[in-house]
Scaffold this motif. Structure first.
Motif, PDB file in Angstrom:
ATOM      1  N   UNK A   1       0.837  -1.282  -0.054  1.00 41.70           N
ATOM      2  CA  UNK A   1       0.044   0.089   0.025  1.00 41.70           C
ATOM      3  C   UNK A   1       0.783   1.215   0.005  1.00 41.70           C
ATOM      4  N   UNK A   2       2.059   1.188   0.668  1.00 43.68           N
ATOM      5  CA  UNK A   2       2.867   2.397   0.598  1.00 43.68           C
ATOM      6  C   UNK A   2       4.134   2.268  -0.020  1.00 43.68           C
ATOM      7  N   UNK A   3       4.702   0.936  -0.286  1.00 40.46           N
ATOM      8  CA  UNK A   3       5.854   0.967  -0.704  1.00 40.46           C
ATOM      9  C   UNK A   3       6.674   1.540  -2.058  1.00 40.46           C
ATOM     10  N   UNK A   4       5.393   1.540  -3.111  1.00 39.36           N
ATOM     11  CA  UNK A   4       5.881   2.286  -4.351  1.00 39.36           C
ATOM     12  C   UNK A   4       5.939   3.906  -4.069  1.00 39.36           C
ATOM     13  N   UNK A   5       4.722   4.161  -3.311  1.00 41.54           N
ATOM     14  CA  UNK A   5       4.816   5.687  -3.024  1.00 41.54           C
ATOM     15  C   UNK A   5       6.043   6.046  -2.191  1.00 41.54           C
ATOM     16  N   UNK A   6       6.250   5.361  -1.284  1.00 41.74           N
ATOM     17  CA  UNK A   6       7.754   5.711  -0.398  1.00 41.74           C
ATOM     18  C   UNK A   6       8.876   5.666  -1.432  1.00 41.74           C
ATOM     19  N   UNK A   7       8.746   4.770  -2.467  1.00 38.48           N
ATOM     20  CA  UNK A   7       9.924   4.885  -3.012  1.00 38.48           C
ATOM     21  C   UNK A   7      10.166   5.933  -4.036  1.00 38.48           C
ATOM     22  N   UNK A   8       9.023   6.427  -4.607  1.00 39.00           N
ATOM     23  CA  UNK A   8       9.045   7.688  -5.410  1.00 39.00           C
ATOM     24  C   UNK A   8       9.470   8.968  -4.644  1.00 39.00           C
ATOM     25  N   UNK A   9       9.240   8.856  -3.302  1.00 34.51           N
ATOM     26  CA  UNK A   9       9.642  10.060  -2.437  1.00 34.51           C
ATOM     27  C   UNK A   9      10.858  10.238  -2.101  1.00 34.51           C
ATOM     28  N   UNK A  10      11.710   9.212  -2.277  1.00 34.28           N
ATOM     29  CA  UNK A  10      13.280   9.287  -2.002  1.00 34.28           C
ATOM     30  C   UNK A  10      14.070   9.190  -3.110  1.00 34.28           C
ATOM     31  N   UNK A  11      13.754   9.511  -3.970  1.00 26.59           N
ATOM     32  CA  UNK A  11      14.678   9.261  -5.546  1.00 26.59           C
ATOM     33  C   UNK A  11      15.567  10.589  -5.457  1.00 26.59           C
ATOM     34  N   UNK A  12      16.706  10.405  -5.603  1.00 28.90           N
ATOM     35  CA  UNK A  12      17.814  11.507  -5.630  1.00 28.90           C
ATOM     36  C   UNK A  12      17.403  12.535  -6.797  1.00 28.90           C
ATOM     37  N   UNK A  13      17.333  12.034  -7.987  1.00 26.01           N
ATOM     38  CA  UNK A  13      17.323  13.224  -8.978  1.00 26.01           C
ATOM     39  C   UNK A  13      16.125  12.852  -9.884  1.00 26.01           C
ATOM     40  N   UNK A  14      15.353  13.846 -10.159  1.00 32.50           N
ATOM     41  CA  UNK A  14      14.215  13.882 -11.106  1.00 32.50           C
ATOM     42  C   UNK A  14      14.747  13.243 -12.493  1.00 32.50           C
ATOM     43  N   UNK A  15      15.858  13.587 -13.003  1.00 36.04           N
ATOM     44  CA  UNK A  15      16.415  13.200 -14.266  1.00 36.04           C
ATOM     45  C   UNK A  15      16.441  11.798 -14.310  1.00 36.04           C
ATOM     46  N   UNK A  16      16.660  11.170 -13.257  1.00 39.48           N
ATOM     47  CA  UNK A  16      17.102   9.610 -13.189  1.00 39.48           C
ATOM     48  C   UNK A  16      15.989   8.880 -12.558  1.00 39.48           C
ATOM     49  N   UNK A  17      14.761   9.241 -12.486  1.00 37.85           N
ATOM     50  CA  UNK A  17      13.532   8.326 -11.954  1.00 37.85           C
ATOM     51  C   UNK A  17      13.648   7.109 -12.243  1.00 37.85           C
ATOM     52  N   UNK A  18      13.699   6.855 -13.778  1.00 34.94           N
ATOM     53  CA  UNK A  18      13.507   5.474 -14.322  1.00 34.94           C
ATOM     54  C   UNK A  18      14.429   4.430 -13.722  1.00 34.94           C
TER      55      UNK A  18
END
Length: 394
Positions: free
Chosen positions: A352-369
């Motif tokens: 329920x929260x895993x993917x949401x949490x993962x998207x909130x700790x990404x270091x750089x928007x240019x390297x999201x993928x």
């Protein structure tokens, strides 16, 4: 439709999304994941173990588990490479169709083709090659799909949207097993049906979801050295990313050990006949599914409302630990049903929260993928590698 917040000088494709996605976007997203999970989990839970068992023949059951573990392990190694690599490439894609859409389409086609060809395999080597290709297609497809959350979904809605990754996972397991057990009987029919459904269910998302185009001038530089260097995200520099990744690995290992060998557990642990084991597997998966759906949908919405993700991860770990103790200490089918319910409840709380949490700790928007590709290794690899450890415990 989505709208992104573009700070001065920030390309639209890299801007933080602000406008909530609509019901059609979420429905198409959930449908795509339903196709993904049916094509990945029905073979992993039932079709592939049975094929391996037939090829190994009349030998000790540990040989079947070992062969299945080797095939899964090879696929896991492929996932380690495919996830961050294809994520990094999608970050730099400047196609007129967008950054993610070409990879979603290509991954779906490779995944579907490999699943289809699996139905015609009569040798362990062929099974291993086709399953490895299927997992590569799975990684290409899901790396791009998960990146669309960071690209298009605002933070305050990500718990709800992430729940529509986990809820289709639960439905996909049971629906896939029902289809290959009662409707499309036999390897060829079963794998073909899963491959066709995968493609059909991904198409609506390709058509409906927007995908901002990245201009060539805004594309991050790409060199092999930079790619290899980018595969390491320092936990010292980005501790939230490191802790989230570690938690993901541990929870998914626990879940994989509890679910990846269920058919063998029923046949050789509880000594059920093959037909009875298939029926029992369906019952266990159904219980597991119901509790995953409840926990993920309720938990995702609740986490968005309270603005916290960590408590749900803690609850997930505790419930999975209790389920593992029940399965290991009391190997009785009735207790296994209780364990399946607790496992589903715990894993649903986590998803329920895993993917949401993962998207909130990404270091750089240019390297999201790329960064989500590294995160996603913790989804596919524990499931693939868990069967490798089973023979050493027998």
């Amino acid at each position: 439709m989505t709208e992104t917040a573009s700070a001065a000088g920030t390309p639209a494709a890299l801007a933080e999304p602000r406008r909530r996605v609509g019901g059609r976007w979420i429905a198409a997203f959930a449908a795509a994941w339903l196709g993904v999970w049916m094509a990945q989990l029905a073979p992993f839970q039932q079709l592939l173990p049975l094929q391996v068992e037939r090829q190994v023949g009349d030998t000790p059951w540990q040989d079947s588990v070992l062969a299945f573990g080797v095939i899964s392990g090879i696929a896991g190694v492929c996932a380690i490479v495919a996830y961050p690599l294809t994520g990094a490439l999608s970050d730099r894609t400047t196609s007129r169709f967008g950054r993610r859409r070409p990879w979603i389409a290509g991954g779906a086609l490779l995944f579907a083709l490999a699943v289809f060809v699996l139905g015609f395999q009569n040798e362990l080597v062929g099974l291993g090659i086709c399953w490895a290709l299927a997992i590569v297609g799975f990684c290409v497809l899901t790396a791009a799909l998960t990146a669309t959350i960071s690209d298009q979904v605002p933070v305050g809605q990500r718990g709800v949207v992430a729940a529509f990754i986990s809820a289709p996972q639960a439905v996909g397991i049971i629906l896939g097993i029902v289809l290959v057990t009662f409707v499309f009987v036999g390897d060829v029919a079963g794998y073909t049906a899963l491959a066709v459904l995968l493609v059909l269910l991904v198409i609506p998302f390709l058509v409906l979801a927007p995908d901002a185009r990245l201009a060539r001038a805004d594309r991050p530089p790409f060199t092999l050295a930079a790619l290899i260097e980018g595969m390491w995200v320092s936990p010292r520099a980005h501790p939230d990313f490191g802790w989230t990744l570690l938690g993901r690995i541990l929870v998914n290992i626990g879940n994989a050990l509890g679910t990846g060998l269920l058919l063998y557990f029923l046949e050789f642990g509880l000594h059920l006949k093959a037909a009875d084991a298939n029926d029992a597997l369906l019952e266990l998966v159904l219980v597991y599914m119901v509790f995953i759906v409840i926990a993920s949908l309720v938990g995702g919405r609740l986490s968005d409302r309270i603005g916290r993700r960590k408590p749900f991860v803690i609850v997930a770990a505790i419930l999975q630990a209790v389920a593992a103790l029940l399965l290991g200490l009391v190997p009785v089918f009735g207790v296994a049903m209780v364990g399946g319910a607790l496992l589903g409840l715990g894993y649903g709380s986590f998803l329920a929260v895993d993917q949401a949490l993962a998207t909130q700790v990404l270091p750089d928007p240019a390297d999201r993928g790329k960064d989500l590709g590294i995160m996603n290794i913790a989804l596919a690899v524990p499931q693939a590698l868990a069967p490798c450890s089973a023979p050493s415990w027998s």
